[in-house]
Design an enzyme around this catalytic site. Structure first.
Site, short mmCIF file in Angstrom:
data_model
loop_
_atom_site.label_atom_id
_atom_site.label_comp_id
_atom_site.label_asym_id
_atom_site.label_seq_id
_atom_site.Cartn_x
_atom_site.Cartn_y
_atom_site.Cartn_z
N CYS A 60 0.85 -1.19 0.00
CA CYS A 60 0.00 0.00 0.00
C CYS A 60 0.89 1.25 0.00
O CYS A 60 1.85 1.33 0.77
CB CYS A 60 -0.90 -0.01 1.23
SG CYS A 60 -2.01 1.41 1.26
N CYS A 64 0.41 4.91 6.96
CA CYS A 64 -0.23 4.77 8.27
C CYS A 64 0.73 4.03 9.21
O CYS A 64 1.07 2.86 8.97
CB CYS A 64 -1.54 4.01 8.13
SG CYS A 64 -2.56 4.62 6.76
N CYS A 67 0.34 0.34 10.38
CA CYS A 67 -0.12 -0.68 9.45
C CYS A 67 0.99 -1.53 8.83
O CYS A 67 1.91 -1.02 8.19
CB CYS A 67 -0.94 -0.04 8.33
SG CYS A 67 -1.70 -1.30 7.26
N CYS A 104 -16.52 -9.02 5.88
CA CYS A 104 -15.87 -7.73 5.61
C CYS A 104 -14.62 -7.96 4.76
O CYS A 104 -13.72 -8.70 5.18
CB CYS A 104 -15.43 -7.07 6.89
SG CYS A 104 -16.72 -6.93 8.12
N CYS A 135 -19.50 -5.94 3.88
CA CYS A 135 -18.79 -4.71 4.22
C CYS A 135 -17.50 -4.72 3.42
O CYS A 135 -16.89 -5.78 3.26
CB CYS A 135 -18.48 -4.69 5.72
SG CYS A 135 -17.54 -3.24 6.23
N CYS A 195 -19.39 2.09 8.69
CA CYS A 195 -18.61 1.46 9.75
C CYS A 195 -17.40 2.36 9.95
O CYS A 195 -16.56 2.49 9.05
CB CYS A 195 -18.18 0.05 9.33
SG CYS A 195 -17.06 -0.72 10.52
N ARG A 267 -17.90 -2.20 18.14
CA ARG A 267 -17.17 -3.46 17.95
C ARG A 267 -15.87 -3.47 18.73
O ARG A 267 -15.04 -2.56 18.61
CB ARG A 267 -16.88 -3.71 16.47
CG ARG A 267 -16.17 -5.05 16.28
CD ARG A 267 -15.90 -5.39 14.82
NE ARG A 267 -17.11 -5.41 14.06
CZ ARG A 267 -17.29 -4.76 12.91
NH1 ARG A 267 -16.31 -4.08 12.38
NH2 ARG A 267 -18.44 -4.81 12.28
N1 SAM Z 1 -6.54 0.61 3.00
C1 SAM Z 1 -7.84 0.92 3.46
C2 SAM Z 1 -7.84 2.09 4.40
O1 SAM Z 1 -6.94 2.25 5.20
O2 SAM Z 1 -8.79 2.87 4.36
C3 SAM Z 1 -8.56 -0.25 4.08
C4 SAM Z 1 -7.82 -1.28 4.93
S1 SAM Z 1 -7.11 -0.66 6.46
C5 SAM Z 1 -6.08 -2.01 6.95
C6 SAM Z 1 -8.49 -0.64 7.57
C7 SAM Z 1 -8.28 -0.21 9.02
O3 SAM Z 1 -7.61 -1.23 9.73
C8 SAM Z 1 -7.43 1.01 9.29
O4 SAM Z 1 -8.12 2.21 9.10
C9 SAM Z 1 -7.08 0.83 10.74
O5 SAM Z 1 -8.04 1.47 11.57
C10 SAM Z 1 -7.14 -0.68 10.95
N2 SAM Z 1 -5.79 -1.22 11.24
C11 SAM Z 1 -4.79 -1.39 10.36
N3 SAM Z 1 -3.69 -1.88 10.97
C12 SAM Z 1 -4.01 -2.02 12.27
C13 SAM Z 1 -3.29 -2.47 13.41
N4 SAM Z 1 -2.01 -2.86 13.32
N5 SAM Z 1 -3.91 -2.51 14.59
C14 SAM Z 1 -5.20 -2.11 14.70
N6 SAM Z 1 -5.93 -1.66 13.66
C15 SAM Z 1 -5.35 -1.62 12.45
FE1 SF4 Z 2 -2.75 1.27 3.37
FE2 SF4 Z 2 -2.72 0.16 5.75
FE3 SF4 Z 2 -3.08 2.77 5.57
FE4 SF4 Z 2 -5.04 1.09 4.72
S1 SF4 Z 2 -4.30 1.35 6.80
S2 SF4 Z 2 -4.28 2.91 3.67
S3 SF4 Z 2 -3.78 -0.61 3.97
S4 SF4 Z 2 -1.23 1.64 4.95
#
Ligand code: SAM
Ligand code: SF4
Ligand code: DTB
Length: 345
Positions: A60, A64, A67, A104, A135, A195, A267
């Site tokens: 990606c 973030c 992530c 989801c 979802c 959500c 949740r």
């Molecule tokens: N890439 C898309 C986005 O970020 O909008 C969708 C997938 S992203 C993995 C969805 C959500 O997963 C993120 O917004 C975050 O809140 C949650 N998430 C990701 N990594 C996480 C982690 N290590 N621990 C807890 N929540 C996490």
């Molecule tokens: Fe990409 Fe992870 Fe951020 Fe979603 S949460 S936009 S998968 S880096």
């Protein structure tokens, strides 16, 4: 708004001071209020079960800090291109057979390309035809993309605020808080259910948690589903090694979310593997009424089906049979099981 008589009221005008005062309540009073609010809108025995599947994994472009799927961090994750619909459908069938009612699908994108969306729409249609709620979480959406997903029959779109506007810049630089609010607006305008929640345990201050919940509850409509994630720390991400949140502060966050958004599913989302049954139980007592169900989240692990079902059983709780917001066909009488929920919806 300081006692249980007003529990259950749906408000959109929370001040920061009011939210901070909720966090500061004696623990027993907080749980009492959360329970009262919860019981105004839901059967307190029911827990909604949602199963996650990563349909496109890793690589990606976003940054973030929590992530494991960002291309910028070396987490050793194996990337995967968009899965074929048949493979997604097989996973959905397994989830349904295990007792989930919502499926989801997550994709590690900044935002979907239109040709990707065509394929996700196929998945949504196939999963929905299995009788599961659907979802998806695909990143930022344009208005037209949200409309297309709604036309395909998608039930929920997941897009989290993640944290407070003030702490946000410490966590993500490649998209703004405003971008997130814009996507949420497109999703609402398309008539999709929202959500939207966040993550705690990212080193934020207690005030950031209060402000994140205030942002969520003061949206034009409360998100119908509010995931509260406890950071899953993954080696290689910038947040690996962060001091975890105190467990009771996590429970407080759940309780305050329920008091502020009493008609929403709250949740108990990522992070349950690291939680004892006792802490999870406190979260359920604080009004959490949905969990991720299945031994995988997107790229990290989650408790096994059997462990979750055994915990619910010990507590005299049960998997929710028919989701509260399921639309009934016009002219079709609700079943005995749906009737009390349809009446409250
Ligand atoms: N890439 C898309 C986005 O970020 O909008 C969708 C997938 S992203 C993995 C969805 C959500 O997963 C993120 O917004 C975050 O809140 C949650 N998430 C990701 N990594 C996480 C982690 N290590 N621990 C807890 N929540 C996490
Ligand atoms: Fe990409 Fe992870 Fe951020 Fe979603 S949460 S936009 S998968 S880096
Ligand atoms: C949400 O709020 N949490 C889920 C879901 N929405 C998409 C994701 C949790 C991901 C945890 C880390 C992982 O497994 O990659």
């Amino acid at each position: 708004m300081s006692n249980v008589e007003t529990a259950g009221a749906v408000r959109h005008d929370w001040s920061y001071e009011e939210v901070s005062a909720l966090f500061a309540l004696p623990f027993a009073d907080l749980i009492y209020r959360a329970q009262a609010a919860h019981r105004e809108h839901f059967d307190a025995r029911d827990v909604q079960l949602s199963t996650l599947l990563s349909v496109k994994t890793g690589a990606c472009p976003e940054d973030c800090a929590y992530c494991p799927q960002s291309v910028r961090f070396d987490t050793g994750l194996e990337r995967e291109t968009l899965l074929p619909t048949e493979q997604v459908l097989d996973a959905a069938k397994r989830a349904k057979a295990a007792g989930a009612t919502r499926f989801c699908m997550g994709a590690a994108w900044r935002s979907p390309k239109d040709k990707d969306l065509d394929r996700v729409i196929d998945m949504v249609e196939a999963v929905k035809a299995e009788g599961l709620e659907t979802c998806v979480t695909l990143g930022m959406l344009k208005a037209r993309q949200a409309q297309r997903l709604a036309e395909a029959g998608l039930d929920y779109y997941n897009h989290n605020l993640d944290t407070s506007p003030e702490y946000y810049e410490q966590i993500i630089s490649t998209r703004t808080y405003e971008d997130r609010l814009d996507t949420l607006e497109h999703v609402r305008d398309a008539g999709l259910k929202v959500c939207c929640g966040g993550i705690v345990g990212m080193g934020e201050a207690p005030g950031d948690r209060a402000e994140m919940l205030r942002q969520l509850a003061n949206l034009p409509e409360h998100p119908q589903s509010v995931p509260i994630n406890n950071l899953v720390q993954v080696e290689g991400t910038p947040l690996a090694g962060t001091d975890p949140i105190d467990e009771l502060d996590f429970v407080r966050t759940i309780a305050v979310a329920k008091i502020m958004m009493p008609a929403s599913y709250v949740r108990l989302a990522a992070g349950r593997e690291e939680m004892s049954e006792a802490v999870q139980t406190l979260c359920l007592l604080a009004g959490a009424n949905s969990i991720f169900y299945g031994d995988e989240l997107l790229t990290t692990t989650n408790p096994a089906h059997q462990a979750d079902l055994a915990l619910l059983d010990k507590l005299g709780m049960r998997a929710e049979a028919s989701p509260k917001y399921t639309d009934l066909e016009p002219g079709v009488e609700p079943s005995a099981e749906q009737a009390p929920q349809a009446a409250r919806a």
